[in-house]
Design an enzyme around this catalytic site. Structure first.
Site, PDB file in Angstrom:
ATOM      1  N   CYS A 166       0.811  -1.228   0.000  1.00  0.00           N
ATOM      2  CA  CYS A 166       0.000   0.000   0.000  1.00  0.00           C
ATOM      3  C   CYS A 166       0.844   1.279   0.000  1.00  0.00           C
ATOM      4  O   CYS A 166       0.526   2.237  -0.703  1.00  0.00           O
ATOM      5  CB  CYS A 166      -0.938   0.009   1.202  1.00  0.00           C
ATOM      6  SG  CYS A 166      -0.147  -0.528   2.717  1.00  0.00           S
TER       7      CYS A 166
ATOM      8  N   HIS B 206      -3.182   6.128   4.737  1.00  0.00           N
ATOM      9  CA  HIS B 206      -1.738   6.315   4.946  1.00  0.00           C
ATOM     10  C   HIS B 206      -1.355   7.698   4.393  1.00  0.00           C
ATOM     11  O   HIS B 206      -1.815   8.101   3.312  1.00  0.00           O
ATOM     12  CB  HIS B 206      -0.927   5.276   4.162  1.00  0.00           C
ATOM     13  CG  HIS B 206      -0.955   3.880   4.742  1.00  0.00           C
ATOM     14  ND1 HIS B 206      -1.631   3.529   5.885  1.00  0.00           N
ATOM     15  CD2 HIS B 206      -0.333   2.750   4.313  1.00  0.00           C
ATOM     16  CE1 HIS B 206      -1.435   2.234   6.139  1.00  0.00           C
ATOM     17  NE2 HIS B 206      -0.661   1.743   5.193  1.00  0.00           N
TER      18      HIS B 206
HETATM   19  P1  NAP Z   1      -6.850  -9.649   8.391  1.00  0.00           P
HETATM   20  O1  NAP Z   1      -7.881  -8.613   8.617  1.00  0.00           O
HETATM   21  O2  NAP Z   1      -6.122 -10.206   9.565  1.00  0.00           O
HETATM   22  O3  NAP Z   1      -7.506 -10.869   7.562  1.00  0.00           O
HETATM   23  C1  NAP Z   1      -6.810 -12.048   7.265  1.00  0.00           C
HETATM   24  C2  NAP Z   1      -7.651 -12.902   6.343  1.00  0.00           C
HETATM   25  O4  NAP Z   1      -6.895 -14.049   5.961  1.00  0.00           O
HETATM   26  C3  NAP Z   1      -8.910 -13.433   7.023  1.00  0.00           C
HETATM   27  O5  NAP Z   1      -9.939 -13.566   6.083  1.00  0.00           O
HETATM   28  C4  NAP Z   1      -8.462 -14.818   7.494  1.00  0.00           C
HETATM   29  O6  NAP Z   1      -9.530 -15.733   7.653  1.00  0.00           O
HETATM   30  C5  NAP Z   1      -7.620 -15.236   6.300  1.00  0.00           C
HETATM   31  N1  NAP Z   1      -6.707 -16.305   6.652  1.00  0.00           N
HETATM   32  C6  NAP Z   1      -5.714 -16.283   7.557  1.00  0.00           C
HETATM   33  N2  NAP Z   1      -5.104 -17.488   7.617  1.00  0.00           N
HETATM   34  C7  NAP Z   1      -5.736 -18.288   6.721  1.00  0.00           C
HETATM   35  C8  NAP Z   1      -5.597 -19.643   6.315  1.00  0.00           C
HETATM   36  N3  NAP Z   1      -4.656 -20.434   6.831  1.00  0.00           N
HETATM   37  N4  NAP Z   1      -6.434 -20.113   5.371  1.00  0.00           N
HETATM   38  C9  NAP Z   1      -7.395 -19.337   4.827  1.00  0.00           C
HETATM   39  N5  NAP Z   1      -7.579 -18.044   5.176  1.00  0.00           N
HETATM   40  C10 NAP Z   1      -6.770 -17.538   6.108  1.00  0.00           C
HETATM   41  O7  NAP Z   1      -5.699  -9.139   7.427  1.00  0.00           O
HETATM   42  P2  NAP Z   1      -5.810  -8.106   6.192  1.00  0.00           P
HETATM   43  O8  NAP Z   1      -5.462  -6.756   6.663  1.00  0.00           O
HETATM   44  O9  NAP Z   1      -7.080  -8.293   5.451  1.00  0.00           O
HETATM   45  O10 NAP Z   1      -4.551  -8.552   5.325  1.00  0.00           O
HETATM   46  C11 NAP Z   1      -4.468  -9.836   4.773  1.00  0.00           C
HETATM   47  C12 NAP Z   1      -3.237  -9.911   3.897  1.00  0.00           C
HETATM   48  O11 NAP Z   1      -3.398  -9.020   2.789  1.00  0.00           O
HETATM   49  C13 NAP Z   1      -1.931  -9.467   4.583  1.00  0.00           C
HETATM   50  O12 NAP Z   1      -1.326 -10.535   5.294  1.00  0.00           O
HETATM   51  C14 NAP Z   1      -1.116  -9.005   3.418  1.00  0.00           C
HETATM   52  O13 NAP Z   1      -0.439 -10.088   2.805  1.00  0.00           O
HETATM   53  C15 NAP Z   1      -2.159  -8.449   2.464  1.00  0.00           C
HETATM   54  N6  NAP Z   1      -2.239  -6.988   2.618  1.00  0.00           N
HETATM   55  C16 NAP Z   1      -1.710  -6.265   1.642  1.00  0.00           C
HETATM   56  C17 NAP Z   1      -1.727  -4.904   1.739  1.00  0.00           C
HETATM   57  C18 NAP Z   1      -1.059  -4.108   0.690  1.00  0.00           C
HETATM   58  O14 NAP Z   1      -0.272  -3.298   1.058  1.00  0.00           O
HETATM   59  N7  NAP Z   1      -1.369  -4.296  -0.583  1.00  0.00           N
HETATM   60  C19 NAP Z   1      -2.294  -4.256   2.807  1.00  0.00           C
HETATM   61  C20 NAP Z   1      -2.856  -5.014   3.794  1.00  0.00           C
HETATM   62  C21 NAP Z   1      -2.813  -6.384   3.675  1.00  0.00           C
HETATM   63  P3  NAP Z   1     -10.160 -15.996   9.112  1.00  0.00           P
HETATM   64  O15 NAP Z   1     -11.024 -14.827   9.411  1.00  0.00           O
HETATM   65  O16 NAP Z   1     -10.947 -17.254   8.888  1.00  0.00           O
HETATM   66  O17 NAP Z   1      -9.021 -16.155  10.065  1.00  0.00           O
HETATM   67  O1  3JN Z   2       1.260  -2.292   7.503  1.00  0.00           O
HETATM   68  C1  3JN Z   2       0.728  -1.778   6.519  1.00  0.00           C
HETATM   69  O2  3JN Z   2       0.256  -0.644   6.545  1.00  0.00           O
HETATM   70  C2  3JN Z   2       0.638  -2.551   5.250  1.00  0.00           C
HETATM   71  C3  3JN Z   2       0.833  -3.987   5.495  1.00  0.00           C
HETATM   72  C4  3JN Z   2       0.953  -4.860   4.544  1.00  0.00           C
HETATM   73  C5  3JN Z   2       1.218  -6.254   4.841  1.00  0.00           C
HETATM   74  C6  3JN Z   2       0.855  -6.778   6.088  1.00  0.00           C
HETATM   75  C7  3JN Z   2       1.147  -8.098   6.400  1.00  0.00           C
HETATM   76  C8  3JN Z   2       1.798  -8.892   5.512  1.00  0.00           C
HETATM   77  C9  3JN Z   2       1.847  -7.068   3.922  1.00  0.00           C
HETATM   78  C10 3JN Z   2       2.159  -6.543   2.556  1.00  0.00           C
HETATM   79  O3  3JN Z   2       1.220  -6.405   1.775  1.00  0.00           O
HETATM   80  O4  3JN Z   2       3.308  -6.244   2.252  1.00  0.00           O
HETATM   81  C11 3JN Z   2       2.173  -8.378   4.268  1.00  0.00           C
HETATM   82  C12 3JN Z   2       2.896  -9.281   3.332  1.00  0.00           C
HETATM   83  O5  3JN Z   2       2.236  -9.888   2.505  1.00  0.00           O
HETATM   84  O6  3JN Z   2       4.112  -9.369   3.450  1.00  0.00           O
END
Ligand code: NAP
Ligand code: 3JN
Length: 338
Positions: free
Chosen positions: A131, A244
């Site tokens: 992000c 952000h």
């Molecule tokens: P979150 O609110 O903690 O949600 C995590 C999601 O992943 C929930 O739906 C969870 O399901 C699911 N999950 C976790 N472990 C799993 C498993 N073993 N099998 C199936 N589903 C599973 O986190 P979030 O903020 O949405 O972020 C999730 C991911 O998106 C991050 O780890 C990161 O890689 C990515 N992300 C990217 C950005 C970016 O900068 N582009 C920003 C934020 C996040 P349950 O509810 O069933 O546990």
């Molecule tokens: O912390 C933030 O504001 C963005 C977080 C992104 C994030 C959180 C957990 C795991 C990432 C990502 O998208 O880079 C990851 C990950 O996939 O490494």
């Protein structure tokens, strides 16, 4: 436009929820939507275009007859299941860091390098950047095209929603605890986040930078398709729920005035310039929250660099920083390639 079957992996999370809402709001042509999460979430239901859709457990068989799979369940889930989804015939748009630096996987911001989407054919996977990188490169690219950016110094002010739903709950809980004169118990973060700033996002590396800071370094080079640009970032978590903010300072090869940069950015796709200091107008996280664009203000010539420019850039980290960017990629994919 043809309609397709779509799966959202991580559908119960902060990003997954926003993906479902974004698909609905943008009227993405979904034939069937499959919502996938862990076993813990089986039994939950979410509404999509008025229809209740149950959450299913993610398994190896989840991708039969899926054309587009949007992943946001973390890097380890992506590493395990994205190749399976691609092998089953889906194109994966992955929000995690799992594949971002793999040379044969495109890393895409539609306003910057939409042509890279064509490389989805290599492995059936497209990576969505971090992000903090997305909102910065949307504003940097139009400047780079005119005056070539040599280096960038950036300090980020990142909302807790970037850490997920648990961190959103933690900030709210701590604010309540403090106003009720109760002790604060940090859980998600190592220290209290309410009324505090933590210069620590993701893990620390040997070189003293954090992984979040190094993501900005490497992802900027790849998306801008210019290995010569260097980025030095300090990423800070602040007690903001959504949005952000970033203070960005850059050295250009060719001089641009602040008004030239204002003019360039006011015509740039996905950017809104909010820059009128005489009326206290500059971008704010609370105003960017829920919006699609990247907001830029405080545009000025940077006094510390020859040919320097500085600005303040703000975006909704869960929308443009994650869910919306992924859905925009899916729109181009469907329109041009599938
Ligand atoms: P979150 O609110 O903690 O949600 C995590 C999601 O992943 C929930 O739906 C969870 O399901 C699911 N999950 C976790 N472990 C799993 C498993 N073993 N099998 C199936 N589903 C599973 O986190 P979030 O903020 O949405 O972020 C999730 C991911 O998106 C991050 O780890 C990161 O890689 C990515 N992300 C990217 C950005 C970016 O900068 N582009 C920003 C934020 C996040 P349950 O509810 O069933 O546990
Ligand atoms: O912390 C933030 O504001 C963005 C977080 C992104 C994030 C959180 C957990 C795991 C990432 C990502 O998208 O880079 C990851 C990950 O996939 O490494």
């Amino acid at each position: 436009m043809k309609s397709v079957n779509v799966a959202v992996v991580g559908a119960t999370g902060a990003v997954g929820n926003e993906m479902r809402k974004t698909l609905e709001q943008r009227n993405f042509p979904v034939k069937n939507l499959r919502l996938l999460a862990s076993k813990r979430s089986v039994g939950k239901k979410f509404t999509f275009h008025g229809e209740e859709i149950p959450v299913e457990e993610l398994t190896e068989d989840s991708f039969q007859d899926i054309q587009i799979a949007l992943f946001s369940a973390g890097a380890s889930v992506s590493k395990q299941y994205a190749p399976l989804a691609a092998a089953a015939g889906a194109v994966v748009i992955d929000n995690s860091s799992a594949f971002r630096q793999e040379p044969d996987i495109p890393l895409v911001v539609p306003e910057v390098n939409p042509h890279a989407i064509a490389q989805y054919k290599n492995r059936g996977i497209i990576a969505n950047p971090n992000c903090s990188t997305i909102q910065m490169v949307v504003a940097l690219k139009p400047i780079h095209d005119v005056a070539r950016i040599k280096r960038v110094i950036v300090a980020t002010y990142q909302a807790v929603s970037g850490t997920g739903q648990k961190a959103i709950d933690e900030l709210e809980t701590q604010v309540r605890q403090l106003f009720n004169l109760k002790p604060v118990t940090p859980n998600v973060y190592p220290y209290q986040i309410a009324f505090n700033c933590l210069p620590h996002i993701d893990v620390f590396f040997e070189n003293g930078y954090t992984k979040e800071e190094m993501k900005m370094y490497y992802e900027t080079k790849k998306i801008m398709e210019d290995d010569s640009i260097t980025v030095s970032a300090t990423c800070v978590r602040v007690p903001v729920f959504y949005g952000h903010s970033e203070a960005v300072h850059m050295e250009l090869e060719k001089k641009l005035t602040a008004s030239e940069v204002r003019e360039i950015l006011s015509k740039a796709p996905g950017v809104i310039v909010v820059d009128d200091p005489s009326h206290n107008l500059y971008p704010l996280a609370i105003e960017a929250a829920g919006k699609d664009e990247v907001f830029v203000g405080r545009i000025r010539e940077d006094l510390a660099f020859e040919n320097g420019i500085a600005f303040w850039v703000v975006a909704d980290n869960i929308r443009k920083g994650a869910a919306l960017n992924a859905v925009q990629i899916a729109e181009i994919l469907l329109d041009k390639y599938l």
